[in-house]
Design a protein around this motif. Structure first.
Motif, mmCIF file in Angstrom:
data_model
loop_
_atom_site.group_PDB
_atom_site.id
_atom_site.type_symbol
_atom_site.label_atom_id
_atom_site.label_comp_id
_atom_site.label_asym_id
_atom_site.label_seq_id
_atom_site.Cartn_x
_atom_site.Cartn_y
_atom_site.Cartn_z
ATOM 1 N N GLY A 84 -16.048 -1.084 -10.978
ATOM 2 C CA GLY A 84 -15.103 -0.231 -11.689
ATOM 3 C C GLY A 84 -14.095 0.408 -10.753
ATOM 4 N N PHE A 85 -14.564 0.874 -9.585
ATOM 5 C CA PHE A 85 -13.630 1.481 -8.643
ATOM 6 C C PHE A 85 -12.601 0.467 -8.138
ATOM 7 N N LEU A 86 -13.046 -0.737 -7.800
ATOM 8 C CA LEU A 86 -12.104 -1.744 -7.304
ATOM 9 C C LEU A 86 -11.061 -2.098 -8.362
ATOM 10 N N TRP A 87 -11.474 -2.090 -9.623
ATOM 11 C CA TRP A 87 -10.508 -2.326 -10.709
ATOM 12 C C TRP A 87 -9.518 -1.164 -10.799
ATOM 13 N N ILE A 88 -10.033 0.067 -10.802
ATOM 14 C CA ILE A 88 -9.166 1.253 -10.883
ATOM 15 C C ILE A 88 -8.256 1.333 -9.663
ATOM 16 N N ASP A 89 -8.773 0.965 -8.508
ATOM 17 C CA ASP A 89 -8.042 1.044 -7.250
ATOM 18 C C ASP A 89 -6.750 0.225 -7.289
ATOM 19 N N VAL A 90 -6.763 -0.907 -7.987
ATOM 20 C CA VAL A 90 -5.578 -1.766 -8.071
ATOM 21 C C VAL A 90 -4.432 -1.057 -8.783
ATOM 22 N N PHE A 91 -4.741 -0.245 -9.775
ATOM 23 C CA PHE A 91 -3.716 0.399 -10.604
ATOM 24 C C PHE A 91 -3.502 1.871 -10.274
ATOM 25 N N SER A 92 -4.244 2.399 -9.314
ATOM 26 C CA SER A 92 -4.231 3.843 -9.068
ATOM 27 C C SER A 92 -2.840 4.359 -8.705
ATOM 28 N N ASP A 93 -2.515 5.550 -9.212
ATOM 29 C CA ASP A 93 -1.275 6.239 -8.851
ATOM 30 C C ASP A 93 -1.458 7.158 -7.646
ATOM 31 N N TYR A 94 -2.683 7.339 -7.211
ATOM 32 C CA TYR A 94 -2.941 8.204 -6.063
ATOM 33 C C TYR A 94 -2.499 7.502 -4.777
ATOM 34 N N ASN A 95 -1.969 8.295 -3.868
ATOM 35 C CA ASN A 95 -1.417 7.753 -2.627
ATOM 36 C C ASN A 95 -2.476 7.792 -1.529
ATOM 37 N N TYR A 96 -3.090 6.663 -1.264
ATOM 38 C CA TYR A 96 -4.025 6.485 -0.147
ATOM 39 C C TYR A 96 -4.066 4.999 0.170
ATOM 40 N N ARG A 115 0.006 -6.038 -12.722
ATOM 41 C CA ARG A 115 -0.952 -6.155 -11.611
ATOM 42 C C ARG A 115 -2.330 -6.628 -12.073
ATOM 43 N N ALA A 116 -2.418 -7.032 -13.321
ATOM 44 C CA ALA A 116 -3.717 -7.425 -13.863
ATOM 45 C C ALA A 116 -4.309 -8.609 -13.107
ATOM 46 N N TRP A 117 -3.462 -9.548 -12.677
ATOM 47 C CA TRP A 117 -3.992 -10.730 -11.987
ATOM 48 C C TRP A 117 -4.648 -10.353 -10.659
ATOM 49 N N ILE A 118 -4.128 -9.304 -10.011
ATOM 50 C CA ILE A 118 -4.758 -8.843 -8.764
ATOM 51 C C ILE A 118 -6.131 -8.258 -9.058
ATOM 52 N N ALA A 119 -6.209 -7.434 -10.104
ATOM 53 C CA ALA A 119 -7.485 -6.821 -10.471
ATOM 54 C C ALA A 119 -8.508 -7.883 -10.861
ATOM 55 N N VAL A 120 -8.071 -8.905 -11.597
ATOM 56 C CA VAL A 120 -8.986 -9.984 -11.992
ATOM 57 C C VAL A 120 -9.484 -10.731 -10.762
ATOM 58 N N ALA A 121 -8.595 -11.006 -9.809
ATOM 59 C CA ALA A 121 -9.005 -11.698 -8.595
ATOM 60 C C ALA A 121 -10.022 -10.880 -7.803
ATOM 61 N N SER A 140 -14.128 6.398 -11.190
ATOM 62 C CA SER A 140 -12.910 7.169 -11.000
ATOM 63 C C SER A 140 -13.083 8.254 -9.947
ATOM 64 N N ALA A 141 -14.292 8.804 -9.863
ATOM 65 C CA ALA A 141 -14.539 9.854 -8.862
ATOM 66 C C ALA A 141 -14.299 9.322 -7.451
ATOM 67 N N LEU A 142 -14.655 8.065 -7.210
ATOM 68 C CA LEU A 142 -14.426 7.485 -5.890
ATOM 69 C C LEU A 142 -12.927 7.338 -5.615
ATOM 70 N N ASP A 143 -12.166 7.028 -6.637
ATOM 71 C CA ASP A 143 -10.705 6.967 -6.523
ATOM 72 C C ASP A 143 -10.146 8.336 -6.135
ATOM 73 N N ILE A 144 -10.635 9.385 -6.782
ATOM 74 C CA ILE A 144 -10.139 10.736 -6.516
ATOM 75 C C ILE A 144 -10.575 11.219 -5.135
ATOM 76 N N TYR A 145 -11.806 10.936 -4.747
ATOM 77 C CA TYR A 145 -12.284 11.338 -3.420
ATOM 78 C C TYR A 145 -11.488 10.643 -2.321
ATOM 79 N N ASN A 146 -11.128 9.374 -2.529
ATOM 80 C CA ASN A 146 -10.304 8.676 -1.542
ATOM 81 C C ASN A 146 -8.969 9.379 -1.363
ATOM 82 N N HIS A 147 -8.359 9.807 -2.471
ATOM 83 C CA HIS A 147 -7.087 10.504 -2.369
ATOM 84 C C HIS A 147 -7.246 11.850 -1.673
ATOM 85 N N PHE A 148 -8.294 12.581 -2.023
ATOM 86 C CA PHE A 148 -8.473 13.925 -1.459
ATOM 87 C C PHE A 148 -8.674 13.865 0.052
ATOM 88 N N PHE A 149 -9.506 12.942 0.517
ATOM 89 C CA PHE A 149 -9.859 12.908 1.940
ATOM 90 C C PHE A 149 -8.918 12.038 2.773
#
Length: 434
Positions: free
Chosen positions: A91-103, A52-58, A298-307
């Motif tokens: 950083g969040f948009l990059w992490i968001d592409v690979f996140s394992d959290y379900n949101y 999924r690296a190409w998606i994150a780069v885009a 990463s905190a934004l990634d986790i908050y998205n999953h929590f809420f």
């Protein structure tokens, strides 16, 4: 303030051009993404996959278009904090592409990107100065600096009666959760360590009062055995680094380099040594690349999953509002996150708290825009002051704003006091002397 030498002056001028700034910002964006790839090898909750690296780069390339605003906007307090927020959202948009959290990750990314754009509009371009009804004379301003030192010494003396331990950084977590201060003392600690003493240091430093500047750094360091935080331990070194960096570069380039250079150093050192996080190079990488830069994203990634499946707070997480309204969360959000994810007390920026946690994904851009107008008050209060002075005196606030809600930064850490200090500072105080 003395004028820089010819070589430094040429360097400052060269790196302050729009093209050079654009190149520096784009290079910073690339290094941020590469750093997160490396961070993923150490942090189990931050992922990377070559599939999924190409998606994150885009996504990163698309957001980098927004970063070009920093090549054309003039320096201000909002420019400084805005660039740190840009780094966090990238950083969040990059992490968001690979996140394992379900949101809904696509919706979360779009909401965060729109929130960033709406925040940058006021913080970069609202600069109209306030009408100065109250302005101190140079002599009165000198008395104000003396008062700041007196209040700071008194705060340290009082706070030391509640806690004062000389222990290593590695052991602070064994004692920090047991620290308790009365409300007034807690606010004074935040105001003095985050706002008043950094402001006093910059004033004394730029006015050539070196002994007083050194005294301020010693006072700042004394907050470490009181609060047992890395923030208190590294603040003096950070202020000295900003003083050197802003001497070499103009304010815009210095603001960018203040986060780009430490991150690049951590990435290069770790890549060359192949060290673990327990080594000295690894500890630097952990402090800068992971905790200072990757963790707020990463905190934004986790908050998205929590809420995703939980009710928003509607601002009841703000301590002064909680007694006045029904709140589905009895404990502070940082404690709620610790109890849910077991990753430590996870504070987060205004994007996660005043935005996502308070009103949800759809309305978050609007509340973040409102936060942008609040931060733009700092631009107006500091208008007419030297850019280097504004950069150095607000030097610790970008790190605070990346990690706590805006309400906490304004009240607990005294950001509103810095705005007031800028407002009353004599504009003639830092003019070159004949």
């Amino acid at each position: 303030m003395s004028a820089p030498s010819g070589i430094i002056r040429d360097l400052r001028s060269q790196l302050d051009q729009p093209l050079e700034l654009a190149i520096l910002v784009l290079l910073h964006s690339a290094v941020t993404c590469v750093s997160l790839m490396k961070v993923a090898t150490f942090q189990f909750y931050i992922h990377f996959s070559s599939d999924r690296a190409w998606i994150a780069v885009a996504v990163a390339v698309a957001l980098s278009i927004v970063s070009l605003l920093f090549a054309v906007a003039r320096f201000s307090f909002g420019y400084f904090v805005g660039f740190y927020f840009y780094t966090m959202i990238l950083g969040f948009l990059w992490i968001d592409v690979f996140s394992d959290y379900n949101y809904p990750r696509l919706l979360a990314g779009l909401s965060a990107a729109l929130s960033l754009v709406l925040l940058l509009l006021p913080v970069l371009f609202i600069r109209t100065p306030f009408r100065r009804i109250v302005a101190l004379s140079p002599a009165g301003f000198g008395h104000l600096l003396t008062l700041i030192l007196a209040v700071s010494i008194a705060t340290i003396a009082i706070a030391s009666t509640y806690s004062f331990r000389l222990i290593s950084i590695a052991n602070i977590y064994d004692y920090r959760d047991s620290l308790e201060f009365p409300g007034v003392v807690r606010y004074l600690i935040g105001w003095v360590s985050s706002t008043l003493l950094p402001f006093a240091f910059v004033c004394h430093w730029l006015l050539g009062q070196r002994l007083r500047a050194v005294l301020v750094l010693i006072l700042l360091l004394l907050f470490y055995p009181i609060t047992l935080t890395k923030f208190a331990f590294f603040t003096p070194a950070w202020l000295i680094g900003l003083a050197v960096l802003s001497r070499l570069l103009e304010a815009r380039a210095a603001a960018i380099a203040s986060i780009f250079v430490p991150m690049l150093v951590g990435l290069v050192v770790l890549a060359l040594t192949g060290a673990s996080l327990s080594s000295i190079p690894g500890r630097y990488f952990d402090l800068v690349n992971i905790r200072m830069i990757a963790t707020p994203s990463s905190a934004l990634d986790i908050y998205n999953h929590f809420f995703e499946n939980r009710p928003p707070t509607w601002f009841c997480h703000i301590s002064v509002l909680k007694p006045l309204m029904h709140c589905p969360y009895k404990e502070p959000l940082s404690v709620v996150m610790q109890n849910t994810y077991d990753l430590g007390n996870l504070n987060a920026s205004l994007f996660a708290t005043e935005g996502l946690a308070s009103v949800g994904l759809y309305l978050a851009p609007l509340t973040v825009l409102a936060c942008g107008f609040v931060l733009a008050l700092g631009n107006r209060a500091s208008a007419g002051l030297p850019p280097r002075f504004v950069l150095m005196s607000s030097g610790v606030l970008p790190h605070i704003l990346l990690n706590v809600p805006l309400s906490v930064a304004m009240l607990t850490h005294g950001t509103f006091l810095l705005f007031l200090l800028w407002y009353v500072t004599p504009r003639s105080l830092f003019e070159p002397r004949p």
